[in-house]
Motif scaffolding. Sequence first.
Motif, PDB file in Angstrom:
ATOM      1  N   ALA A 131    -108.552  26.933  23.890  1.00  0.00           N
ATOM      2  CA  ALA A 131    -107.041  26.656  23.933  1.00  0.00           C
ATOM      3  C   ALA A 131    -106.603  26.193  25.047  1.00  0.00           C
ATOM      4  CB  ALA A 131    -106.481  28.008  23.701  1.00  0.00           C
ATOM      5  N   ILE A 132    -107.023  26.675  26.457  1.00  0.00           N
ATOM      6  CA  ILE A 132    -106.521  25.922  27.581  1.00  0.00           C
ATOM      7  C   ILE A 132    -106.771  24.257  27.487  1.00  0.00           C
ATOM      8  CG2 ILE A 132    -106.883  26.198  30.067  1.00  0.00           C
ATOM      9  CD1 ILE A 132    -107.688  28.947  29.891  1.00  0.00           C
ATOM     10  N   VAL A 133    -108.050  24.033  27.381  1.00  0.00           N
ATOM     11  CA  VAL A 133    -108.362  22.683  27.483  1.00  0.00           C
ATOM     12  C   VAL A 133    -107.721  21.754  26.550  1.00  0.00           C
ATOM     13  CG1 VAL A 133    -110.404  21.086  27.188  1.00  0.00           C
ATOM     14  CG2 VAL A 133    -110.722  23.215  28.421  1.00  0.00           C
ATOM     15  N   SER A 134    -107.651  22.239  25.296  1.00  0.00           N
ATOM     16  CA  SER A 134    -106.895  21.449  24.215  1.00  0.00           C
ATOM     17  C   SER A 134    -105.491  21.437  24.411  1.00  0.00           C
ATOM     18  CB  SER A 134    -107.348  21.941  22.895  1.00  0.00           C
ATOM     19  OG  SER A 134    -106.775  23.344  22.523  1.00  0.00           O
ATOM     20  N   GLY A 135    -104.795  22.354  25.136  1.00  0.00           N
ATOM     21  CA  GLY A 135    -103.441  22.360  25.317  1.00  0.00           C
ATOM     22  C   GLY A 135    -103.165  21.441  26.567  1.00  0.00           C
ATOM     23  N   PHE A 136    -103.689  21.192  27.617  1.00  0.00           N
ATOM     24  CA  PHE A 136    -103.493  20.475  28.735  1.00  0.00           C
ATOM     25  C   PHE A 136    -103.963  19.090  28.484  1.00  0.00           C
ATOM     26  CE2 PHE A 136    -103.925  24.125  31.698  1.00  0.00           C
ATOM     27  CZ  PHE A 136    -102.657  23.805  32.249  1.00  0.00           C
ATOM     28  N   ALA A 137    -104.766  18.801  27.436  1.00  0.00           N
ATOM     29  CA  ALA A 137    -105.363  17.559  26.860  1.00  0.00           C
ATOM     30  C   ALA A 137    -104.188  16.925  26.173  1.00  0.00           C
ATOM     31  CB  ALA A 137    -106.306  17.536  25.953  1.00  0.00           C
ATOM     32  N   GLU A 224     -87.215   9.724  25.459  1.00  0.00           N
ATOM     33  CA  GLU A 224     -88.257  10.491  26.455  1.00  0.00           C
ATOM     34  C   GLU A 224     -87.682  11.601  26.856  1.00  0.00           C
ATOM     35  OE1 GLU A 224     -84.565   8.092  28.398  1.00  0.00           O
ATOM     36  OE2 GLU A 224     -85.844   7.668  27.014  1.00  0.00           O
ATOM     37  N   VAL A 225     -86.367  12.114  26.481  1.00  0.00           N
ATOM     38  CA  VAL A 225     -85.881  13.364  26.608  1.00  0.00           C
ATOM     39  C   VAL A 225     -86.814  14.482  25.722  1.00  0.00           C
ATOM     40  CG1 VAL A 225     -84.167  15.018  26.448  1.00  0.00           C
ATOM     41  CG2 VAL A 225     -83.619  12.698  27.075  1.00  0.00           C
ATOM     42  N   VAL A 226     -87.008  13.752  24.671  1.00  0.00           N
ATOM     43  CA  VAL A 226     -87.922  14.825  23.597  1.00  0.00           C
ATOM     44  C   VAL A 226     -89.307  14.901  24.286  1.00  0.00           C
ATOM     45  CG1 VAL A 226     -89.231  14.912  21.200  1.00  0.00           C
ATOM     46  CG2 VAL A 226     -86.829  13.862  21.598  1.00  0.00           C
ATOM     47  N   CYS A 227     -89.944  13.904  24.778  1.00  0.00           N
ATOM     48  CA  CYS A 227     -91.244  13.977  25.467  1.00  0.00           C
ATOM     49  C   CYS A 227     -91.279  15.046  26.730  1.00  0.00           C
ATOM     50  CB  CYS A 227     -91.741  12.534  26.071  1.00  0.00           C
ATOM     51  SG  CYS A 227     -92.060  11.508  24.572  1.00  0.00           S
ATOM     52  N   ALA A 228     -90.101  14.788  27.384  1.00  0.00           N
ATOM     53  CA  ALA A 228     -89.933  15.683  28.618  1.00  0.00           C
ATOM     54  C   ALA A 228     -89.936  17.107  28.424  1.00  0.00           C
ATOM     55  CB  ALA A 228     -88.792  15.303  29.559  1.00  0.00           C
ATOM     56  N   VAL A 229     -89.299  17.240  27.275  1.00  0.00           N
ATOM     57  CA  VAL A 229     -89.305  19.109  26.886  1.00  0.00           C
ATOM     58  C   VAL A 229     -90.760  19.412  26.544  1.00  0.00           C
ATOM     59  CG1 VAL A 229     -88.485  20.480  25.074  1.00  0.00           C
ATOM     60  CG2 VAL A 229     -86.881  18.773  26.011  1.00  0.00           C
ATOM     61  N   TYR A 230     -91.494  18.590  25.827  1.00  0.00           N
ATOM     62  CA  TYR A 230     -92.751  19.089  25.535  1.00  0.00           C
ATOM     63  C   TYR A 230     -93.705  18.996  26.568  1.00  0.00           C
ATOM     64  CZ  TYR A 230     -91.402  20.388  20.997  1.00  0.00           C
ATOM     65  OH  TYR A 230     -90.913  20.821  19.939  1.00  0.00           O
ATOM     66  N   LEU A 231     -93.577  18.268  27.741  1.00  0.00           N
ATOM     67  CA  LEU A 231     -94.405  18.237  28.882  1.00  0.00           C
ATOM     68  C   LEU A 231     -94.405  19.723  29.358  1.00  0.00           C
ATOM     69  CD1 LEU A 231     -93.900  14.631  30.306  1.00  0.00           C
ATOM     70  CD2 LEU A 231     -96.110  15.748  29.173  1.00  0.00           C
ATOM     71  N   VAL A 232     -93.224  20.334  29.516  1.00  0.00           N
ATOM     72  CA  VAL A 232     -92.815  21.612  30.059  1.00  0.00           C
ATOM     73  C   VAL A 232     -93.435  22.755  29.240  1.00  0.00           C
ATOM     74  CG1 VAL A 232     -91.128  23.354  30.869  1.00  0.00           C
ATOM     75  CG2 VAL A 232     -90.842  21.065  31.507  1.00  0.00           C
ATOM     76  N   LEU A 233     -93.176  22.443  28.017  1.00  0.00           N
ATOM     77  CA  LEU A 233     -93.865  23.623  26.960  1.00  0.00           C
ATOM     78  C   LEU A 233     -95.309  23.658  26.767  1.00  0.00           C
ATOM     79  CD1 LEU A 233     -91.285  23.126  24.001  1.00  0.00           C
ATOM     80  CD2 LEU A 233     -91.264  24.994  25.736  1.00  0.00           C
ATOM     81  N   LEU A 234     -96.022  22.244  26.991  1.00  0.00           N
ATOM     82  CA  LEU A 234     -97.380  22.495  27.129  1.00  0.00           C
ATOM     83  C   LEU A 234     -97.890  23.014  28.373  1.00  0.00           C
ATOM     84  CD1 LEU A 234     -98.044  18.561  25.950  1.00  0.00           C
ATOM     85  CD2 LEU A 234     -98.960  20.694  24.999  1.00  0.00           C
ATOM     86  N   ALA A 235     -97.580  22.756  29.323  1.00  0.00           N
ATOM     87  CA  ALA A 235     -97.786  23.324  30.567  1.00  0.00           C
ATOM     88  C   ALA A 235     -97.744  25.083  30.524  1.00  0.00           C
ATOM     89  CB  ALA A 235     -96.968  22.865  31.815  1.00  0.00           C
ATOM     90  N   LEU A 236     -96.741  25.607  29.945  1.00  0.00           N
ATOM     91  CA  LEU A 236     -96.278  26.944  29.749  1.00  0.00           C
ATOM     92  C   LEU A 236     -97.249  27.527  28.950  1.00  0.00           C
ATOM     93  CD1 LEU A 236     -92.298  27.018  29.777  1.00  0.00           C
ATOM     94  CD2 LEU A 236     -93.770  27.425  31.592  1.00  0.00           C
TER      95      LEU A 236
END
Length: 490
Positions: A131-137, A224-236
């Motif tokens: 779950a960790i690896v696939s999330g960061f990928a 790009e705003v959509v992508c920015a939101v999901y970069l944060v959510l992916l990290a969390l």
Amino acid sequence: MSTTSTTPAGTTGTTATTPSTETSERPSRLRALTAPRKRVIRDWDPEDTAAWEAGNKQVARRNLVWSVATEHIGFSIWSIWSVMVLFMPQAVYGFTAADKFFLVAVPTLVGAVLRVPYTMATAFFGGRNWAIVSGFALLVPTVLTWWLMVNPGHSLTTFLLVAGLAGLGGGNFASSMTNINAFYPQRMKGWALGLNAGGGNIGVPVVQLVGLLVIATLGNRRPEVVCAVYLVLLALASVGAAVFMDNLDHQTANPRAMLEVLRHADAWVISLLYIGTFGSFIGFGFAFGQVLNQTFLAGLTGGAAPTPAQAATASLHAAQIAFVGPLLGSVSRVWGGRLADRRGGASVTLWTFVGMAAAGVLVTLAARADDVTTGAATGLQLTGLIGGFVLLFVLSGVGNGSVYKMIPALFETKSASIPGPAVERTAWSRSMAGALIGIAGAIGALGGVLINLGLRASYQGASHSATAAFVVFTLFYVGAATLTKVRYRR
């Protein structure tokens, strides 16, 4: 029966167990630890009701919550191009409606293929670790999507390659479902798998809601705003998985099991039924916004080339509606799993396909009426088209839950005829169920590819509409209902 001791609820330390006599006699090949030894629960037995009530259900629930979170984000990234196409007016990017259906079909295909290795990944690496690896990928396709959308002018091939990387998110479903299948007892699998899958499926409408908010507030030129939101959510989500999830020492999917399960005819039948349920959900989830967009564009332009203002208006109208179907379909999956626990997976699946066939007829009639009349679609035609689609989403969600309930129940029944100790029969049943969850998930997702390719071909036809594709989909649902009746409702 074994007595399981766990760390106190809410802690993140390694969970240990005290094996019973039956467990200690388990052949070493069944006790082989494939997951890394860090944060591993050993000899997990969800059928031990005393241990379950003593604390194991809290452990399972904690893993379920974070499994849902990581799978949810994975679904959002997998379907992010269903939103990106609404930010791609033809005048700027140069792609036709047929090109855009192809663009959303590619990540569907990649996600479907990846579900097979992702099913095995939990056995080799552990559910938590994967779950960790696939999330960061997923950070990679998200960043590349951002870059490509703000730099239009590249070829369709370049867009297809980047969209294909978003398919990594589709694989998360298989690893997550296989992992949760091992955590929960047979009596709760329909509910647990339905909740896990439904929470993941909601990633489709949520990313579309994010897209709607961006289009409504900033216009259709700020993807790009959509992508920015999901970069944060992916990290969390990935950090949460690292802190709160666990690995199991007996994950049930492995290459041998996946080859063995294919020898059972029911594996192919179940996979075909899942094409009709999940394939419809993910295919329509990716395509619904684009179908609406084309319908609204035709009404605004009368077939002429749209102006930027008309393209923005059509995108906004489509985004305002497109998320509703996937949202209701995701929620209904949870209810479908619970209903299947009570009524039986086969019975619920049968009536689901009957309803989907009726909804398909409604969509077909509405689309055909729009084809033969001039000007914009009437209110009645739009009501039939949108209402029929929403019914398809809701029913496909119910069917997703009921078909997946059929899998562990099927092999639980088959295991009764296998000679040997009960622990070996249980291990075989879990192994086969875990393997088929991955295979059916992969084959079912291919239905999403077929739906988008079918719509693409239909729009390229003489009528330049989706009516022909809707006819084919409806006939498939009739066939699936018949197959379920003949094989499982005798």
